[in-house]
Design a protein around this motif. Sequence first.
Motif, PDB file in Angstrom:
ATOM      1  N   LYS A 173       0.797  -1.224   0.000  1.00  0.00           N
ATOM      2  CA  LYS A 173       0.000   0.000   0.000  1.00  0.00           C
ATOM      3  C   LYS A 173       0.832   1.278   0.000  1.00  0.00           C
ATOM      4  O   LYS A 173       0.301   2.358  -0.246  1.00  0.00           O
ATOM      5  CB  LYS A 173      -0.946   0.008   1.203  1.00  0.00           C
ATOM      6  N   THR A 174       2.126   1.175   0.309  1.00  0.00           N
ATOM      7  CA  THR A 174       2.982   2.365   0.234  1.00  0.00           C
ATOM      8  C   THR A 174       4.083   2.105  -0.792  1.00  0.00           C
ATOM      9  O   THR A 174       4.654   1.021  -0.846  1.00  0.00           O
ATOM     10  CB  THR A 174       3.620   2.696   1.593  1.00  0.00           C
ATOM     11  N   ALA A 175       4.356   3.110  -1.604  1.00  0.00           N
ATOM     12  CA  ALA A 175       5.323   2.924  -2.689  1.00  0.00           C
ATOM     13  C   ALA A 175       6.282   4.099  -2.783  1.00  0.00           C
ATOM     14  O   ALA A 175       5.909   5.249  -2.541  1.00  0.00           O
ATOM     15  CB  ALA A 175       4.601   2.753  -4.015  1.00  0.00           C
ATOM     16  N   MET A 176       7.525   3.791  -3.126  1.00  0.00           N
ATOM     17  CA  MET A 176       8.503   4.804  -3.501  1.00  0.00           C
ATOM     18  C   MET A 176       8.715   4.686  -5.000  1.00  0.00           C
ATOM     19  O   MET A 176       8.895   3.587  -5.532  1.00  0.00           O
ATOM     20  CB  MET A 176       9.821   4.595  -2.762  1.00  0.00           C
ATOM     21  N   VAL A 177       8.674   5.812  -5.701  1.00  0.00           N
ATOM     22  CA  VAL A 177       8.795   5.834  -7.158  1.00  0.00           C
ATOM     23  C   VAL A 177      10.161   6.378  -7.548  1.00  0.00           C
ATOM     24  O   VAL A 177      10.598   7.419  -7.035  1.00  0.00           O
ATOM     25  CB  VAL A 177       7.681   6.697  -7.780  1.00  0.00           C
ATOM     26  N   GLN A 225      16.154   3.714   3.646  1.00  0.00           N
ATOM     27  CA  GLN A 225      15.737   4.602   4.734  1.00  0.00           C
ATOM     28  C   GLN A 225      14.229   4.876   4.699  1.00  0.00           C
ATOM     29  O   GLN A 225      13.587   4.990   5.754  1.00  0.00           O
ATOM     30  CB  GLN A 225      16.524   5.914   4.640  1.00  0.00           C
ATOM     31  N   THR A 226      13.652   4.971   3.509  1.00  0.00           N
ATOM     32  CA  THR A 226      12.218   5.216   3.372  1.00  0.00           C
ATOM     33  C   THR A 226      11.416   3.966   3.735  1.00  0.00           C
ATOM     34  O   THR A 226      10.328   4.059   4.316  1.00  0.00           O
ATOM     35  CB  THR A 226      11.884   5.660   1.929  1.00  0.00           C
ATOM     36  N   GLY A 251      21.329  -5.434  -1.767  1.00  0.00           N
ATOM     37  CA  GLY A 251      20.647  -6.263  -0.766  1.00  0.00           C
ATOM     38  C   GLY A 251      19.166  -5.965  -0.616  1.00  0.00           C
ATOM     39  O   GLY A 251      18.535  -6.418   0.347  1.00  0.00           O
ATOM     40  N   LEU A 252      18.575  -5.247  -1.589  1.00  0.00           N
ATOM     41  CA  LEU A 252      17.158  -4.894  -1.474  1.00  0.00           C
ATOM     42  C   LEU A 252      16.239  -5.956  -2.064  1.00  0.00           C
ATOM     43  O   LEU A 252      15.078  -6.062  -1.672  1.00  0.00           O
ATOM     44  CB  LEU A 252      16.910  -3.551  -2.165  1.00  0.00           C
ATOM     45  N   LYS A 253      16.757  -6.736  -2.995  1.00  0.00           N
ATOM     46  CA  LYS A 253      15.935  -7.801  -3.582  1.00  0.00           C
ATOM     47  C   LYS A 253      15.529  -8.786  -2.486  1.00  0.00           C
ATOM     48  O   LYS A 253      16.360  -9.235  -1.702  1.00  0.00           O
ATOM     49  CB  LYS A 253      16.720  -8.535  -4.668  1.00  0.00           C
ATOM     50  N   GLY A 254      14.240  -9.108  -2.455  1.00  0.00           N
ATOM     51  CA  GLY A 254      13.747 -10.030  -1.436  1.00  0.00           C
ATOM     52  C   GLY A 254      13.314  -9.341  -0.151  1.00  0.00           C
ATOM     53  O   GLY A 254      12.624  -9.941   0.673  1.00  0.00           O
ATOM     54  N   LYS A 255      13.715  -8.082   0.029  1.00  0.00           N
ATOM     55  CA  LYS A 255      13.313  -7.313   1.211  1.00  0.00           C
ATOM     56  C   LYS A 255      12.178  -6.354   0.878  1.00  0.00           C
ATOM     57  O   LYS A 255      11.170  -6.293   1.578  1.00  0.00           O
ATOM     58  CB  LYS A 255      14.513  -6.544   1.768  1.00  0.00           C
TER      59      LYS A 255
END
Length: 400
Positions: A173-177, A225-226, A251-255
Amino acid sequence: MRKTKWKFIGVMLLIVVMILSACGNSGESGDAASQDKIKIGFILSDSGTFAPLSENIKNGFKLYLEQNDNKLGGREVELIFEDDEANPQVALRKYKNLVGSEKVNFLVGPISSSVVYALRDEVEKDKVILIDANAAGNDLSWDLRSDYVIRTSFSNWQNGSSAGSYIANNIGKTAMVIAPDYPAGQEVASAFKESFEASGGKVVKEVYPKLGTNDFATYLTDVSQTNPDVVYAFFTGSDGIRFVQQYNDFGLKGKIPLTGPMEFGDLLIVEPSGDSAEGIVSGIIYSPWIDNEENKQFVEAYQKMYNKLPNTFSVQGYDSALIIDKAIKEAGSVDTEELVKVLKGISFDSPRGPITIDPKTNNPIQNFYIVENVKKDGQVVPEVIETIENVTMPETNPAK
């Protein structure tokens, strides 16, 4: 009396000669018309970030010609290529050569929305048909719509909005573009935000790196951080490959799930990104694995000719040739005004599914497919989760 008789005979002979001459000329003109080559000028970005897109558009177009004896509308074809360097001013110079010196019958291209906006007024003034094989700028279907520009690809509105609802309802429901700071990046991001938030989501942050960014570390730190539920990113060509790989390396893939428009489900980015692209969800217009007879034949022919699978840009090039062929046959002519009448509302079956050019926007009404990149038999492939049929661009800008 004798003079009158000979005068009468002379007149009759003259009439017969004129009739025979007219018949002979008529046949000769018809033969000449059928034998005259159709000249097609390409304005594409053959260098820089967009070069792979241009190459595949040309590949698709050439395949269609190969399958049709190098003819469109029954006439031989000559192709002339120009590199616009993704620069509007360079494109205008190349345009003048193609239209003014080469006297092309059709233009195909460009890649960049900035370039197509620069060409639009010239095309309108000169009344030459531009088959827009990629540039997705929204205004080309709204305030800057021209009867002489027919888009065979997609609009940024379609591309950005296609997956917004699915992502809000199924992923987060929350997204960073994150998108590049140029017209396509801004328009895709805006369309996603509109669709995502209309379905109950919330865009909590937007960032716009420069086109051609090599190191995304600053932006990926911002993602950490967001900490949104999901990241929606739009990058194309080599920029897209770098972003997907760095997203994984950071390291963001999968998180935090990575999503995007069609570029992130297209083989042009998926294949070179390898395992880094696994798990990405996107809204696409084409995949070699779409199940219809046209696509099966297209994929087989493309692999035979180029020894690789086609991608979105390959099919956009193929469809650009297809629509020219169909329009000439239906119009029975290469007269621009007759072709314009036929092109508005024309329909055809593409490897990506049924296509109709919307006469209100000159933009294709087409299917979009929600896909997830999954690993099968050692290869990452876009697997269709859901089909959104007949995605139609609004007739006017919804923001106005």
